[in-house]
Scaffold this motif. Structure first.
Motif, PDB file in Angstrom:
ATOM      1  N   ARG A 285       2.882  29.856  86.921  1.00  0.00           N
ATOM      2  CA  ARG A 285       1.640  29.466  86.248  1.00  0.00           C
ATOM      3  C   ARG A 285       1.493  30.230  84.939  1.00  0.00           C
ATOM      4  NH1 ARG A 285      -0.815  29.714  91.722  1.00  0.00           N
ATOM      5  NH2 ARG A 285      -1.382  31.864  91.242  1.00  0.00           N
ATOM      6  N   THR A 286       0.830  29.607  83.989  1.00  0.00           N
ATOM      7  CA  THR A 286       0.555  30.261  82.712  1.00  0.00           C
ATOM      8  C   THR A 286      -0.647  31.182  82.872  1.00  0.00           C
ATOM      9  OG1 THR A 286      -0.993  28.557  81.980  1.00  0.00           O
ATOM     10  CG2 THR A 286       1.358  28.214  81.503  1.00  0.00           C
ATOM     11  N   PRO A 287      -0.845  32.144  81.960  1.00  0.00           N
ATOM     12  CA  PRO A 287      -2.043  32.994  82.012  1.00  0.00           C
ATOM     13  C   PRO A 287      -3.332  32.178  81.997  1.00  0.00           C
ATOM     14  CG  PRO A 287      -0.435  33.937  80.504  1.00  0.00           C
ATOM     15  CD  PRO A 287       0.089  32.589  80.900  1.00  0.00           C
ATOM     16  N   GLN A 288      -3.340  31.048  81.283  1.00  0.00           N
ATOM     17  CA  GLN A 288      -4.534  30.210  81.245  1.00  0.00           C
ATOM     18  C   GLN A 288      -4.810  29.599  82.617  1.00  0.00           C
ATOM     19  OE1 GLN A 288      -1.976  30.053  79.060  1.00  0.00           O
ATOM     20  NE2 GLN A 288      -3.023  31.071  77.323  1.00  0.00           N
ATOM     21  N   GLU A 289      -3.753  29.195  83.305  1.00  0.00           N
ATOM     22  CA  GLU A 289      -3.920  28.629  84.655  1.00  0.00           C
ATOM     23  C   GLU A 289      -4.383  29.699  85.635  1.00  0.00           C
ATOM     24  OE1 GLU A 289      -0.635  25.024  84.694  1.00  0.00           O
ATOM     25  OE2 GLU A 289       0.051  27.092  84.987  1.00  0.00           O
ATOM     26  N   GLU A 290      -3.859  30.918  85.488  1.00  0.00           N
ATOM     27  CA  GLU A 290      -4.307  32.023  86.343  1.00  0.00           C
ATOM     28  C   GLU A 290      -5.787  32.313  86.097  1.00  0.00           C
ATOM     29  OE1 GLU A 290      -2.661  33.016  88.695  1.00  0.00           O
ATOM     30  OE2 GLU A 290      -0.556  33.441  88.263  1.00  0.00           O
ATOM     31  N   ALA A 291      -6.186  32.259  84.844  1.00  0.00           N
ATOM     32  CA  ALA A 291      -7.584  32.537  84.514  1.00  0.00           C
ATOM     33  C   ALA A 291      -8.506  31.487  85.113  1.00  0.00           C
ATOM     34  CB  ALA A 291      -7.760  32.603  83.000  1.00  0.00           C
ATOM     35  N   SER A 292      -8.097  30.217  85.097  1.00  0.00           N
ATOM     36  CA  SER A 292      -8.953  29.154  85.598  1.00  0.00           C
ATOM     37  C   SER A 292      -9.164  29.231  87.107  1.00  0.00           C
ATOM     38  CB  SER A 292      -8.368  27.786  85.227  1.00  0.00           C
ATOM     39  OG  SER A 292      -7.135  27.581  85.893  1.00  0.00           O
ATOM     40  N   ARG A 293      -8.206  29.797  87.830  1.00  0.00           N
ATOM     41  CA  ARG A 293      -8.364  29.922  89.279  1.00  0.00           C
ATOM     42  C   ARG A 293      -8.884  31.301  89.688  1.00  0.00           C
ATOM     43  NH1 ARG A 293      -5.088  32.462  92.449  1.00  0.00           N
ATOM     44  NH2 ARG A 293      -5.625  31.063  94.146  1.00  0.00           N
TER      45      ARG A 293
ATOM     46  N   PRO B  72     -19.829  43.197  90.027  1.00  0.00           N
ATOM     47  CA  PRO B  72     -19.633  42.715  88.646  1.00  0.00           C
ATOM     48  C   PRO B  72     -18.421  43.304  87.938  1.00  0.00           C
ATOM     49  CG  PRO B  72     -21.522  44.205  88.782  1.00  0.00           C
ATOM     50  CD  PRO B  72     -21.124  43.884  90.192  1.00  0.00           C
ATOM     51  N   VAL B  73     -17.864  44.409  88.442  1.00  0.00           N
ATOM     52  CA  VAL B  73     -16.714  45.006  87.746  1.00  0.00           C
ATOM     53  C   VAL B  73     -15.499  44.088  87.776  1.00  0.00           C
ATOM     54  CG1 VAL B  73     -17.484  47.370  88.163  1.00  0.00           C
ATOM     55  CG2 VAL B  73     -15.933  46.277  89.790  1.00  0.00           C
ATOM     56  N   VAL B  74     -15.468  43.110  88.713  1.00  0.00           N
ATOM     57  CA  VAL B  74     -14.298  42.223  88.772  1.00  0.00           C
ATOM     58  C   VAL B  74     -14.305  41.230  87.610  1.00  0.00           C
ATOM     59  CG1 VAL B  74     -14.113  42.425  91.267  1.00  0.00           C
ATOM     60  CG2 VAL B  74     -15.448  40.551  90.292  1.00  0.00           C
ATOM     61  N   ALA B  75     -15.369  41.225  86.815  1.00  0.00           N
ATOM     62  CA  ALA B  75     -15.422  40.357  85.638  1.00  0.00           C
ATOM     63  C   ALA B  75     -14.795  41.013  84.417  1.00  0.00           C
ATOM     64  CB  ALA B  75     -16.876  39.975  85.341  1.00  0.00           C
ATOM     65  N   ASN B  76     -14.289  42.239  84.548  1.00  0.00           N
ATOM     66  CA  ASN B  76     -13.661  42.935  83.422  1.00  0.00           C
ATOM     67  C   ASN B  76     -12.498  42.102  82.882  1.00  0.00           C
ATOM     68  OD1 ASN B  76     -12.369  44.657  81.645  1.00  0.00           O
ATOM     69  ND2 ASN B  76     -12.200  46.371  83.077  1.00  0.00           N
ATOM     70  N   PRO B  77     -12.560  41.656  81.644  1.00  0.00           N
ATOM     71  CA  PRO B  77     -11.488  40.802  81.105  1.00  0.00           C
ATOM     72  C   PRO B  77     -10.127  41.481  81.062  1.00  0.00           C
ATOM     73  CG  PRO B  77     -12.977  41.532  79.347  1.00  0.00           C
ATOM     74  CD  PRO B  77     -13.630  41.895  80.646  1.00  0.00           C
ATOM     75  N   GLU B  78     -10.112  42.825  81.051  1.00  0.00           N
ATOM     76  CA  GLU B  78      -8.833  43.539  81.007  1.00  0.00           C
ATOM     77  C   GLU B  78      -8.051  43.399  82.314  1.00  0.00           C
ATOM     78  OE1 GLU B  78      -8.737  47.474  79.434  1.00  0.00           O
ATOM     79  OE2 GLU B  78     -10.499  47.145  78.176  1.00  0.00           O
ATOM     80  N   LEU B  79      -8.703  42.917  83.376  1.00  0.00           N
ATOM     81  CA  LEU B  79      -7.975  42.688  84.628  1.00  0.00           C
ATOM     82  C   LEU B  79      -6.897  41.620  84.456  1.00  0.00           C
ATOM     83  CD1 LEU B  79     -10.825  42.807  87.317  1.00  0.00           C
ATOM     84  CD2 LEU B  79      -8.952  44.434  87.045  1.00  0.00           C
ATOM     85  N   ALA B  80      -6.987  40.852  83.401  1.00  0.00           N
ATOM     86  CA  ALA B  80      -5.943  39.855  83.136  1.00  0.00           C
ATOM     87  C   ALA B  80      -4.585  40.504  82.915  1.00  0.00           C
ATOM     88  CB  ALA B  80      -6.325  39.015  81.921  1.00  0.00           C
ATOM     89  N   THR B  81      -4.583  41.799  82.617  1.00  0.00           N
ATOM     90  CA  THR B  81      -3.313  42.502  82.372  1.00  0.00           C
ATOM     91  C   THR B  81      -2.576  42.846  83.659  1.00  0.00           C
ATOM     92  OG1 THR B  81      -4.407  44.666  82.330  1.00  0.00           O
ATOM     93  CG2 THR B  81      -4.217  43.483  80.229  1.00  0.00           C
ATOM     94  N   ILE B  82      -3.230  42.637  84.819  1.00  0.00           N
ATOM     95  CA  ILE B  82      -2.554  42.966  86.080  1.00  0.00           C
ATOM     96  C   ILE B  82      -2.131  41.700  86.831  1.00  0.00           C
ATOM     97  CG2 ILE B  82      -3.503  45.277  86.433  1.00  0.00           C
ATOM     98  CD1 ILE B  82      -5.084  42.427  88.247  1.00  0.00           C
ATOM     99  N   LEU B  83      -2.131  40.559  86.172  1.00  0.00           N
ATOM    100  CA  LEU B  83      -1.648  39.329  86.792  1.00  0.00           C
ATOM    101  C   LEU B  83      -0.151  39.426  87.049  1.00  0.00           C
ATOM    102  CD1 LEU B  83      -3.556  36.665  84.660  1.00  0.00           C
ATOM    103  CD2 LEU B  83      -3.941  37.190  87.072  1.00  0.00           C
ATOM    104  N   PRO B  84       0.343  38.746  88.093  1.00  0.00           N
ATOM    105  CA  PRO B  84       1.792  38.786  88.352  1.00  0.00           C
ATOM    106  C   PRO B  84       2.555  38.077  87.248  1.00  0.00           C
ATOM    107  CG  PRO B  84       0.740  37.129  89.744  1.00  0.00           C
ATOM    108  CD  PRO B  84      -0.369  37.893  89.048  1.00  0.00           C
ATOM    109  N   PRO B  85       3.826  38.451  87.034  1.00  0.00           N
ATOM    110  CA  PRO B  85       4.637  37.748  86.033  1.00  0.00           C
ATOM    111  C   PRO B  85       4.644  36.249  86.317  1.00  0.00           C
ATOM    112  CG  PRO B  85       5.763  39.715  86.821  1.00  0.00           C
ATOM    113  CD  PRO B  85       4.562  39.541  87.688  1.00  0.00           C
TER     114      PRO B  85
END
Length: 508
Positions: free
Chosen positions: A39-47, A20-33
């Motif tokens: 892709r936009t952050p929203q597109e990264e989130a959807s996949r 369940p720790v992979v659901a931490n919303p702060e992980l969005a801060t480690i997405l690639p540029p």
């Protein structure tokens, strides 16, 4: 409800994919540029890219934690505190760090012997001076390259154990006779079938290298000593050993880990298909090698931050970061993990942990230096050999309490693996292949970039007002003026590229 041992509410089977720790919303801060994948952050989130990154790093943590419990003293005191992931427990996976694998430890043991010979040779002629590098010694480099090729092409530890170890260049005639005398059934099963290296091809390659006093190795040695770059060296090796790109890089990694190649070991040129499969599982379809290299570098850059966000205290080996070389191998192992978890690949029996087995099988603990036997002798974590503190001594990491023999400790001082406390490169740019360092035995000096011509009153960018150049290396070592320090410069441009200059630096 499953009665398996749990950590809090987490089942062992959920330590990686369903943690369940992979659901931490702060992980969005480690997405690639967004520039890398478009892709936009929203597109990264959807996949679910952030979740998949987290799962990959949880896999790395579980694999390294297994090694720590097996091989680090007292780490297994409470086996219920951290149960093993069932897939990792029931299958054979390479270690997070290449230098901890059984095959690499066996090769390192042969390197320590060559290192002792190198040190005796230089101590005898009084030329083991500040600034001396392993790569300066052609005999040492040639011997190491030969041993790595002989060993990696065969890919068979048990064979070398039966003949007394990996042969050196001085033993090449005896080694060829040993190969010729093998029974037919042994010849038929010899070599690395996965890479198309069968017995007849192996012997032909080794014989060609031995011809004319190892003349075929001259290009390899010259490439190493002139710092021509990893790409050129890989092409030379690939042609020499008549094998695929992967095997030539195995030889390069042996040279890096042996302290001969002082290029920064974070660099890697070509990814294997399994690593590409994992990258595309995490980030989606990739278009070319350049994009994959950027994603690989991104995983390298975000490792510490990701472990922090996952709440994981990752057991870094000797406080060393997972370099790009090891990130690529982790991606390969993760591809296998995913295939087993999804039923696409059958499970297999795990290999016995050699280091753990050796510690507990009652084997006589004979010191590799003085050959004395003692129950208190320690086992080196990287070369898997015993040593005693009363002889040549050893080093114990103040961070992790790992035991290193003096040979491995000094070899690693030439390597200078990047530590967790080291500054990282930018998020989108891996460390440049030209980055080098030398070790003078006590101090380390980054090589200065000689991209511009010297200014007035300067030589190679070193001001004559603050630096003095001794007449020779012996004077440089033995006659340092009081309060001054040593400075070593390797020229990186011009006709004298590769030349080493030695200076005394006036105290500020």
């Amino acid at each position: 409800m499953d009665t398996a041992t749990t950590i809090g509410n987490i089942q062992p089977k959920d330590l990686v994919i369903n943690n369940p720790v992979v659901a931490n919303p702060e992980l969005a801060t480690i997405l690639p540029p967004s520039l890398i994948m478009g892709r936009t952050p929203q597109e990264e989130a959807s996949r679910g890219t952030a979740r998949k990154i987290g799962q990959y790093f949880l896999f790395c943590n579980e694999r390294q934690t297994m090694w720590k419990r097996q091989c680090v003293p007292d780490a297994s005191a409470d086996p219920q505190a951290h149960p093993n992931d069932p897939i990792l427990q029931s299958n054979s996976f390479g270690n997070v760090y290449r230098e901890l694998d059984r095959e690499t430890s066996y090769f390192r043991a042969s390197v320590t012997g060559k290192w002792r010979e190198w040190k005796k040779r230089h101590e005898k002629d009084d030329s083991l001076l500040i600034g001396a590098r392993l790569s300066d010694d052609k005999e040492f480099v040639q011997n190491l390259v030969w041993s790595s090729i002989v060993y990696r092409l065969a890919n068979n530890i048990e064979f070398f154990q039966t003949i007394g170890g990996i042969p050196s260049t001085q033993d090449h005639e005896k080694y060829l006779e040993t190969l010729d005398a093998l029974p037919e059934d042994a010849k038929n099963s010899f070599g690395d079938a996965r890479n198309g290296i069968m017995f007849h091809r192996y012997c032909e390659t080794i014989e060609n290298i031995c011809d004319d006093n190892f003349k075929a190795l001259d290009k390899v040695v010259s490439s190493i000593q002139s710092n021509s770059g990893l790409e050129e060296l890989a092409l030379i090796l690939q042609k020499l050993i008549n094998a695929d790109n992967y095997l030539s890089w195995q030889v390069i990694f042996d040279l890096i880990e042996s302290g001969v190649l002082t290029l920064h070991e974070a660099n890697i040129l070509k990814l294997r298909q399994d690593a590409i499969n994992s990258l595309e599982f995490i980030f989606g379809q990739t278009k070319d090698d350049g994009q994959r290299q950027q994603l690989l570098a991104h995983l390298y850059q975000i490792q510490q931050k990701t472990f922090d966000l996952l709440g994981v205290d990752f057991p870094y080996f000797d406080d060393r970061l997972i370099c790009l070389k090891n990130t690529e191998r982790c991606l390969c192992e993760y591809s296998k993990y995913l295939a087993i978890s999804e039923g696409r690949e059958r499970q297999e029996e795990p290999k016995a942990n050699e280091l753990n087995t050796k510690r507990n099988n009652g084997e006589v603990k004979k010191c590799q230096f003085c050959h004395s036997e003692g129950t208190d002798n320690m086992i080196c974590v990287t070369c898997d050999q015993y040593f005693c503190y009363n002889c040549k001594g050893g080093e114990c990491s103040p961070i992790t309490s790992l035991s290193f023999c003096v040979a491995c400790h000094e070899i690693d001082s030439y390597r200078k693996p990047r530590q967790c406390s080291s500054p990282m490169a930018t998020d989108t740019e891996p460390i440049n292949n030209s980055e080098m360092s030398v070790c003078d035995g006590e101090q380390s000096e980054n090589i200065l970039n000689q991209d511009s011509l010297p200014q007035d009153g300067e030589e190679n960018g070193i001001s004559s007002k603050t630096h003095t150049k001794p007449d020779n290396k012996k004077l440089f070592t033995e006659s340092l003026p009081e309060g001054w320090t040593h400075k070593i410069v390797i020229r990186k441009a011009g006709k004298s590229k590769g030349t080493t200059d030695y200076y005394w630096t006036e105290p500020s």
